[in-house]
Scaffold this motif. Sequence first.
Motif, mmCIF file in Angstrom:
data_model
loop_
_atom_site.group_PDB
_atom_site.id
_atom_site.type_symbol
_atom_site.label_atom_id
_atom_site.label_comp_id
_atom_site.label_asym_id
_atom_site.label_seq_id
_atom_site.Cartn_x
_atom_site.Cartn_y
_atom_site.Cartn_z
ATOM 1 N N GLY A 21 35.389 -51.085 -107.501
ATOM 2 C CA GLY A 21 34.721 -51.616 -106.221
ATOM 3 C C GLY A 21 34.013 -50.471 -105.380
ATOM 4 N N ALA A 135 23.713 -58.927 -104.555
ATOM 5 C CA ALA A 135 25.086 -58.190 -104.660
ATOM 6 C C ALA A 135 24.679 -56.615 -103.916
ATOM 7 N N TYR A 138 24.297 -57.199 -100.188
ATOM 8 C CA TYR A 138 25.670 -57.553 -99.415
ATOM 9 C C TYR A 138 26.697 -56.637 -99.258
ATOM 10 N N TYR A 139 27.098 -56.405 -100.785
ATOM 11 C CA TYR A 139 28.703 -55.834 -100.854
ATOM 12 C C TYR A 139 28.654 -54.432 -100.157
ATOM 13 N N ALA A 165 26.892 -65.299 -98.161
ATOM 14 C CA ALA A 165 27.967 -64.307 -98.477
ATOM 15 C C ALA A 165 29.023 -64.366 -97.561
ATOM 16 N N LYS A 168 34.535 -62.025 -100.519
ATOM 17 C CA LYS A 168 33.812 -61.481 -101.879
ATOM 18 C C LYS A 168 32.802 -62.297 -102.345
ATOM 19 N N LEU A 344 28.348 -54.412 -108.986
ATOM 20 C CA LEU A 344 29.295 -54.844 -107.847
ATOM 21 C C LEU A 344 29.362 -56.527 -107.848
ATOM 22 N N HIS A 348 33.230 -58.182 -108.023
ATOM 23 C CA HIS A 348 33.349 -59.089 -107.332
ATOM 24 C C HIS A 348 33.265 -60.571 -107.688
ATOM 25 N N ARG A 355 36.882 -58.221 -101.304
ATOM 26 C CA ARG A 355 36.150 -57.055 -100.835
ATOM 27 C C ARG A 355 36.653 -56.574 -99.295
#
Lengths: 611, 54, 169
Positions: A21, A135, A138-139, A165, A168, A344, A348, A355
């Motif tokens: 991750g 992704a 956001y991640y 979101a 995860k 990512l 996730h 996350r």
Amino acid sequence: MRILGVSAFYHDSAAALIDDGQIVAAAQEERFTRVKHDHEFPKNAMAYCLAEAGIRADQLDGVAFYDKPITKFHRILETYLSCAPRGLRSYLQAVPLWLRQKLWIPAEIEAVFESLGVSMPEKIYFPEHHVSHAASAYYPSPFADAAVLTVDGVGEWATSTICDADGKDLKVVREMHFPHSLGLLYSAFTYFTGFRVNSGEYKLMGLAPYGEPIYADKIKDHVIDVRDDGSFRMNLDLFGYLDGFTMTNDNFAKLFDGPARPAESTITRREMDLAKSIQVVTEEIVLKMARYARDVTGKKNLCMAGGVALNCVANGKLLKEKIFDRLWIQPAAGDAGGALGAALAAWHGAEQKPRPAPANGRDSMRGSYLGPVFSDDEIGAFLEAKGYPAQRFERDEWAKTIAKAIDDQKVIGLCHGRMEFGPRALGNRSIIGDARSPKMQSVMNLKIKYRESFRPFAPSCLKERVADFFEIDDESPYMLLVAPVREERCIAKQGDERSADLLEWVNRPRSDLPAITHVDYSARIQTVDKDVNPGYYAIIEAFEALTGQGIIINTSFNVRGEPIVCTPEDAYRCFMRTEMDRLVLGSFILEKEKQPEWHEKDDWRTEFKLD
Amino acid sequence: MGKLKHSGGLIGEFCKFAMENKIYWIVPLILVLLFVAVVVIAGTGATPFIYTLF
Amino acid sequence: MGSDTSKRVAETVWNWRAAKEPTPEEAAQAAVDHAAELRKRGVIQACIGLTIAAAFYFGLGAYYPKWKIVGIIGASIASFIGLSALVSPTGLFAQIERGIFVVAHWVGVGLTHLLMPPIYWFFFVPFRFLFRRGKRDKMLRTFPDPSETTFWVDRSGEEQKPEHYLRQF
């Protein structure tokens, strides 16, 4: 678990590597092959990512491709079904390419691994195109939960999505479908105003401040039917992209007073007004979409990605409207960033790995400095072997020497630290100069970038000083926000400027920072954080100590049509080809006048296609 | 010949896609297109195949 | 960052040391290797050609004597290619190869234009009219469309399973 994210076969191929991750490396293929917007499988970027991680290809646990090819091909077939019997020529071009390459992603990936003498990982992930974008937004963001808005040309069917979101989990809650696309609408106007689709959108945005939105109502009445929730439908009678090779058709030309502007011809009042009009409509739609995203998700933070998220003028408006408490935009918002997002999303989403909560309100993009760095030892050996005179400095002296050169009105190429991921140079592969100089804009444009530009340069300023220069109270680390220059710094308009020539118009001083102030008194800002890029920060800090202004010009280190430089060798080549005065390679500083004469077999100016 | 190895998987996925989304027309179309693809593909894919005819 | 990483990265993406001009000995050796590779390729191609020619001559030719001529022509061409590879690998053989690639490319392009349009006319055109009559057009062309209150598609009820990431649709 190590996952390689890949975007390829359309434009801006890229690879990104994550390890449990954590983002290890990411880079666009064009930087290595020196082919702008390279669309081939990113073999070089992949090799770089593996080298950065210190692993072999057979130590990868999975590869994530950034879209779903079957769904996308279905959309293409439906498009031809809808248009038949028109569209035969387009079908003859597109479908064989699909049959030859784009439908065979696992085989393409396998061929690359086989060429490296290893078998490909067992797991190949295919997140949806917009999930990859979402992704990527956001991640890595500094938020524990957020609404995510992705807007681009088109993925499989989706052209815009709203995601919810939390931790995860990243869930698509709304989407809009092809052929109704804000990205394609903007690209259609890019084409119609004579710029190149996929790279000229930025120019269209830069042209907008010269115009008046006189076509905005016409666009809303005849081109696009927008609802209060930001969703819309486009009048397909005006566009050519479904069944032809052009974005717009004759009906569009009739509506907007004549045919499209031929590339490289004079820009007229009409193009300026069209640019402003489509910019206004785009902003209106983005704001409506954002409000709806807030209603649907109930979240306080917004993350954005997709090509339209690179429209920093719209982003600036979004921030100002305060629809969301905070806004974070993925710096590689275009398709290149899809490589990172795909990896990512696989980690996730497919592997369901948690996350961790973002620490200290920071994002995990590390300033987007995710590419290769070259050590002083390596650079020193190169300079010595080639016989290029240079002087090596310790950090303090290094920053002071560069700051002094900026103050002396020198133009400096800066190649140090890890290369940026995404379309913007953020201080590690940049050309820098004095933002206070009224002449610097035209000097840099004509002698360094070899272009005549109606766009001013962007500033980099110390994060703590941003409010001294601009009407903004937030950071903008990725040059994705536009804000007004502070009023007390501005000079009042001199008469009616609309009659002036475009280049004369842009070169008129508007503030005490003329090189970075656009005709509407705005600037595209990059704030520099000491912890994220200490080297670049030190230069601007030293410049502030010398001049009292913690702000400089930052433009990408390349000439028109060339990909941004990657290695010190690329940087040296670009330095010698142009009229740059100083080159910084790691801790070394090179002076132009001391360099041996530069010879090339061919005229390099024909090497790059104009963008 | 990498594609040949993957063609079963690809056709299988197209069939599943067609069933789930009730887009049955896509299956015969894909079969015809893939069949034609073996013979017609311009450029690198076809070259070795045609070469052996000489 | 460790110096190992830095070295590895430089070797991977900026191998300027290897990019230096080869010495005359290295260049000569490279030319010899290249010629040997072409020779080998030519011989393999000739063998494949001769096998196919033999199949025509002894196989099909045994039942239909007319086909023997195809075998003879094939064997002649294959022998010519093989000989040219042995005698002049970088000259004649390389040129023949280039020529064949160009021809093969255009044959491929020609076949594409020959076979792809019928699929278009026999499939896309009739289905388009069929679908339109059934009011099934994914392109949603009505403009403006007052009947719709929103153009967002609601996916919130959809289950997004982890295994969906492993499939291509």
